[in-house]
Write a protein that holds these residues in place. Structure first.
Motif, short mmCIF file in Angstrom:
data_model
loop_
_atom_site.label_atom_id
_atom_site.label_comp_id
_atom_site.label_asym_id
_atom_site.label_seq_id
_atom_site.Cartn_x
_atom_site.Cartn_y
_atom_site.Cartn_z
N SER A 15 6.31 -2.96 0.81
CA SER A 15 6.34 -2.40 -0.54
C SER A 15 4.94 -2.06 -1.02
O SER A 15 3.96 -2.73 -0.69
CB SER A 15 6.99 -3.39 -1.52
N ASP A 16 4.87 -0.97 -1.79
CA ASP A 16 3.63 -0.56 -2.44
C ASP A 16 3.44 -1.44 -3.68
O ASP A 16 4.35 -1.59 -4.49
CB ASP A 16 3.74 0.91 -2.83
N ARG A 17 2.25 -2.01 -3.83
CA ARG A 17 2.00 -2.87 -4.98
C ARG A 17 1.90 -2.08 -6.28
O ARG A 17 1.97 -2.65 -7.36
CB ARG A 17 0.72 -3.68 -4.77
N SER A 18 1.71 -0.79 -6.19
CA SER A 18 1.67 0.03 -7.39
C SER A 18 3.05 0.08 -8.02
O SER A 18 4.04 0.46 -7.37
CB SER A 18 1.21 1.46 -7.05
N THR A 19 3.15 -0.30 -9.28
CA THR A 19 4.44 -0.27 -9.97
C THR A 19 4.84 1.15 -10.35
O THR A 19 5.97 1.38 -10.76
CB THR A 19 4.38 -1.13 -11.24
N GLN A 20 3.93 2.11 -10.20
CA GLN A 20 4.26 3.48 -10.55
C GLN A 20 5.01 4.20 -9.44
O GLN A 20 5.88 5.02 -9.69
CB GLN A 20 2.98 4.25 -10.89
N SER A 21 4.66 3.92 -8.18
CA SER A 21 5.29 4.66 -7.08
C SER A 21 6.66 4.12 -6.75
O SER A 21 7.55 4.88 -6.38
CB SER A 21 4.41 4.59 -5.83
N GLY A 22 6.86 2.81 -6.85
CA GLY A 22 8.14 2.22 -6.50
C GLY A 22 8.48 2.34 -5.03
O GLY A 22 9.64 2.27 -4.64
N GLY A 23 7.46 2.51 -4.17
CA GLY A 23 7.71 2.70 -2.75
C GLY A 23 8.08 1.41 -2.05
O GLY A 23 7.32 0.45 -2.04
N VAL A 24 9.26 1.39 -1.43
CA VAL A 24 9.72 0.23 -0.66
C VAL A 24 10.37 0.74 0.61
O VAL A 24 11.22 1.65 0.58
CB VAL A 24 10.75 -0.62 -1.45
#
Length: 248
Positions: free
Chosen positions: A161-170
């Protein structure tokens, strides 16, 4: 009077980040050719090939846990670059009691790291070694005749998972390996990775399909997890272009 000091500017590394707006949609180049499937089946000597109607990717359904995929038409160079995914995570491994009767050992890893598609990420792995003792299970269709099952492969799951809460990439995938790939302490060191295109993955990776490998190097209870994969992203936007310019 002291010496005059010069102002220096350090150059940061160049890196494209994920778009904060996941543009999820169907690709425009979907192929659905039964003739192409038959041709590939004849070439490979394997008739268990099917075309995914959404992605246009030919899926080898007889490849076990590896989930290898092949395009009907070869992808262009820019598409190969778009799919390439690499990652490295470093952290600790924990051994926990197995959950099911056909599992002998259970391991869990939670570790930070980085990838070529997002800078700050977290990986979670939970994986198992098989129980060498056959297990008897009830047969719902015939209660008087129980079934016997024997697990022979190492299995597990991985979440990146991307730690950026904006991308939501998992990215969520299944792991399948062999007991031949274990270290001196019986811990799995290599898995095939498969993304099934179903639920779990999110953000720009929603409904993604792909395959690759996961390697685990142990040093005591410290581990380094290395991922190499090819991931087809279901979207008309460029996932690594934060400005979503027109070059795809």
């Amino acid at each position: 009077m002291g010496r005059r000091r010069r102002l220096l500017i350090d150059v940061l590394e160049g890196r494209d980040l994920l778009s904060v707006t996941p543009l999820i949609g169907s690709p425009a180049w979907v192929h659905n050719s039964a003739g192409a499937v038959r041709a590939l089946a004849n070439q490979g000597g394997n008739s268990q090939l099917m075309v995914d109607p959404v992605t246009g990717i030919v899926v080898n359904t007889n490849s076990g846990g590896s989930g290898l995929t092949t395009d009907v038409a070869p992808p262009r160079l820019n598409e190969l670059k778009r799919r390439a995914f690499t990652a490295k995570f470093t952290g600790k491994v924990q051994e926990e009691p197995p959950r099911l009767l056909d599992q002998a050992r259970q391991f869990f890893i939670l570790a930070p790291g980085t990838t070529n598609q997002f800078l700050h990420g977290t990986v979670q792995l939970r994986y198992y070694t098989p129980n060498s003792v056959p297990i008897t299970i009830p047969d719902p269709a015939n209660p008087g005749m129980p079934l016997t099952t024997l697990a022979v492969a190492t299995t597990g799951s991985i979440s990146m998972s991307d730690r950026s809460t904006q991308s939501g990439g998992v990215i969520l995938g299944n792991l399948t390996g062999s007991t031949a790939n274990e270290d001196s302490q019986g811990r799995p060191t290599h898995f095939d990775l498969a993304l099934n295109g179903g639920g779990g993955s999110g953000g720009i990776y929603a409904s993604s399909v792909g395959s690759g490998t996961v390697d685990i190097a142990y040093k005591g209870n410290r581990v380094t997890v290395t991922v190499h994969a090819s991931i087809f992203i279901q979207g008309i936007g460029e996932p690594l272009n934060i400005f979503q310019t027109s070059h795809h």
